[in-house]
Design a protein around this motif. Structure first.
Motif, PDB file in Angstrom:
ATOM      1  N   ALA A  50      43.423  41.223  30.403  1.00 57.29           N
ATOM      2  CA  ALA A  50      42.092  42.072  30.761  1.00 57.29           C
ATOM      3  C   ALA A  50      41.079  41.049  31.445  1.00 57.29           C
ATOM      4  O   ALA A  50      40.318  41.821  32.218  1.00 57.29           O
ATOM      5  CB  ALA A  50      41.506  42.494  29.689  1.00 57.29           C
ATOM      6  N   THR A  51      40.977  39.811  30.896  1.00 60.53           N
ATOM      7  CA  THR A  51      40.007  38.809  31.420  1.00 60.53           C
ATOM      8  C   THR A  51      40.318  38.791  32.881  1.00 60.53           C
ATOM      9  O   THR A  51      39.436  38.601  33.814  1.00 60.53           O
ATOM     10  CB  THR A  51      40.251  37.492  30.811  1.00 60.53           C
ATOM     11  OG1 THR A  51      39.881  37.740  29.328  1.00 60.53           O
ATOM     12  CG2 THR A  51      39.067  36.402  31.206  1.00 60.53           C
ATOM     13  N   ALA A  52      41.579  38.376  33.327  1.00 61.06           N
ATOM     14  CA  ALA A  52      42.074  38.148  34.656  1.00 61.06           C
ATOM     15  C   ALA A  52      41.604  39.401  35.408  1.00 61.06           C
ATOM     16  O   ALA A  52      41.312  39.105  36.489  1.00 61.06           O
ATOM     17  CB  ALA A  52      43.442  37.946  34.697  1.00 61.06           C
ATOM     18  N   ALA A  53      42.018  40.690  34.950  1.00 60.72           N
ATOM     19  CA  ALA A  53      41.559  41.820  35.665  1.00 60.72           C
ATOM     20  C   ALA A  53      40.290  41.910  36.089  1.00 60.72           C
ATOM     21  O   ALA A  53      39.772  42.180  37.202  1.00 60.72           O
ATOM     22  CB  ALA A  53      42.135  42.967  34.942  1.00 60.72           C
ATOM     23  N   THR A  54      39.433  41.558  34.988  1.00 63.20           N
ATOM     24  CA  THR A  54      38.031  41.622  35.540  1.00 63.20           C
ATOM     25  C   THR A  54      37.288  40.713  36.303  1.00 63.20           C
ATOM     26  O   THR A  54      36.659  40.838  37.160  1.00 63.20           O
ATOM     27  CB  THR A  54      37.168  41.462  33.811  1.00 63.20           C
ATOM     28  OG1 THR A  54      37.482  42.432  33.061  1.00 63.20           O
ATOM     29  CG2 THR A  54      35.679  41.336  33.981  1.00 63.20           C
ATOM     30  N   VAL A  55      37.948  39.458  36.417  1.00 64.06           N
ATOM     31  CA  VAL A  55      37.332  38.397  36.985  1.00 64.06           C
ATOM     32  C   VAL A  55      38.119  38.670  38.523  1.00 64.06           C
ATOM     33  O   VAL A  55      37.197  38.618  39.343  1.00 64.06           O
ATOM     34  CB  VAL A  55      38.114  37.046  36.632  1.00 64.06           C
ATOM     35  CG1 VAL A  55      37.625  36.035  37.608  1.00 64.06           C
ATOM     36  CG2 VAL A  55      37.197  36.718  35.348  1.00 64.06           C
ATOM     37  N   LEU A  56      39.058  38.786  38.581  1.00 63.64           N
ATOM     38  CA  LEU A  56      39.543  39.083  39.820  1.00 63.64           C
ATOM     39  C   LEU A  56      39.271  40.264  40.529  1.00 63.64           C
ATOM     40  O   LEU A  56      39.097  40.448  41.939  1.00 63.64           O
ATOM     41  CB  LEU A  56      41.305  39.059  40.007  1.00 63.64           C
ATOM     42  CG  LEU A  56      41.773  37.765  39.340  1.00 63.64           C
ATOM     43  CD1 LEU A  56      43.256  37.594  39.324  1.00 63.64           C
ATOM     44  CD2 LEU A  56      41.222  36.537  39.975  1.00 63.64           C
ATOM     45  N   GLY A  57      38.831  41.373  39.840  1.00 61.21           N
ATOM     46  CA  GLY A  57      38.411  42.627  40.327  1.00 61.21           C
ATOM     47  C   GLY A  57      36.879  42.584  40.487  1.00 61.21           C
ATOM     48  O   GLY A  57      36.335  43.437  41.180  1.00 61.21           O
ATOM     49  N   SER A  58      36.206  41.469  40.011  1.00 64.05           N
ATOM     50  CA  SER A  58      34.790  41.392  40.382  1.00 64.05           C
ATOM     51  C   SER A  58      34.315  41.226  41.718  1.00 64.05           C
ATOM     52  O   SER A  58      33.157  40.876  42.086  1.00 64.05           O
ATOM     53  CB  SER A  58      34.311  40.470  39.365  1.00 64.05           C
ATOM     54  OG  SER A  58      34.835  39.006  39.645  1.00 64.05           O
ATOM     55  N   GLY A  59      35.329  40.491  42.424  1.00 65.11           N
ATOM     56  CA  GLY A  59      34.963  39.881  43.824  1.00 65.11           C
ATOM     57  C   GLY A  59      34.578  38.359  43.682  1.00 65.11           C
ATOM     58  O   GLY A  59      34.407  37.915  44.728  1.00 65.11           O
TER      59      GLY A  59
END
Length: 251
Positions: A50-59
């Motif tokens: 979830a952390t990776a998805a949030t970071v990488l999806g944030s731009g």
């Protein structure tokens, strides 16, 4: 059989038994050194996707753009991590020339990061004294991620931005680069050679721009630029998730 012979045989048997016991304890202790704490294992298996998805999806980063895929809006289920490996730092006494023990362990751990089953980089987290686990960085170093995922890394792993990423260090000064940059810069087999390499990488004069025009700083300047890029990637990720990852991880 004489009394002396009997006592000698008994003594040898005792020594042999003690040696076997000590060998077993030593092996067990060595095995325990490589095992991640329960809180770290729980974070990488539970919170890291979830952390990776949030970071990488944030731009904040664009991991995956090179292969025609986008990291934006990808669900946490698209990500997973491999087995976390403890990170090390250079031993100050080694750099000073007082010991041949090159590294010391830290409270930071790193693992390969997968998206849709493919390695896309690495992700790291730190365990603090209170038991909190926080993401420390996520990057697109597929070379390092693949090396960690291979299971072939048996030495201690150092994260050194000045050298360009991850470095595997074994006994006797043997070291080789695991990241895309360190793979081309680090390949040593002697203590003195490794010490010189580390010392030069951490000497600002070795990579600062050469204003005098002698050319001695040109190669180092490239290394410095790489460090700025790497540092920017890490900083962006940490800023985005400072609040997101500030939670206590249950063991």
């Amino acid at each position: 059989m004489t009394v002396t012979t009997t006592l000698r045989a008994a003594g040898l048997a005792t020594v042999a038994a003690l040696s076997i016991t000590q060998l077993g304890l030593s092996s067990a202790a060595h095995a325990d050194e490589g095992a991640a704490p329960a809180a770290i294992t729980a974070w990488f298996s539970g919170s890291a996707p979830a952390t990776a998805a949030t970071v990488l999806g944030s731009g904040a980063t664009e991991i995956g753009e090179a292969d025609g895929t986008s990291a934006a809006d990808r669900p946490a289920s698209a990500y997973r991590t491999g087995i976390p490996v403890r990170l090390h730092d250079w031993n100050p006494a080694f750099v000073a020339g007082d010991t041949t023990t090159a590294v010391v362990g830290t409270s930071e751990w790193v693992a390969p990061l997968y998206r849709d089953g493919a390695v896309v980089g690495t992700i790291a987290a730190t365990l603090d004294a209170s038991g909190d686990v926080r993401m420390s960085y996520v990057d697109d170093d597929q070379t390092a991620g693949a090396a960690l995922a291979s299971g072939a890394v048996s030495g201690d792993v150092v994260q050194d931005p000045q050298l360009g990423g991850l470095v595997e260090v074994a006994g006797g000064g043997r070291a080789n680069g695991l990241s895309a940059v360190t793979h081309t810069r680090v390949d040593t087999g002697a203590v003195a050679e490794l010490r010189d390499l580390v010392t030069e990488a951490h000497d600002p004069d070795s990579w600062a721009p050469d204003v005098a025009g002698s050319g001695s700083g040109s190669e180092g300047a490239g290394a410095g630029s790489g460090q700025i890029v790497f540092g920017g990637l890490v900083a962006a990720a940490v800023l985005v998730l400072w609040q997101f990852t500030g939670r206590r991880t249950s063991a």
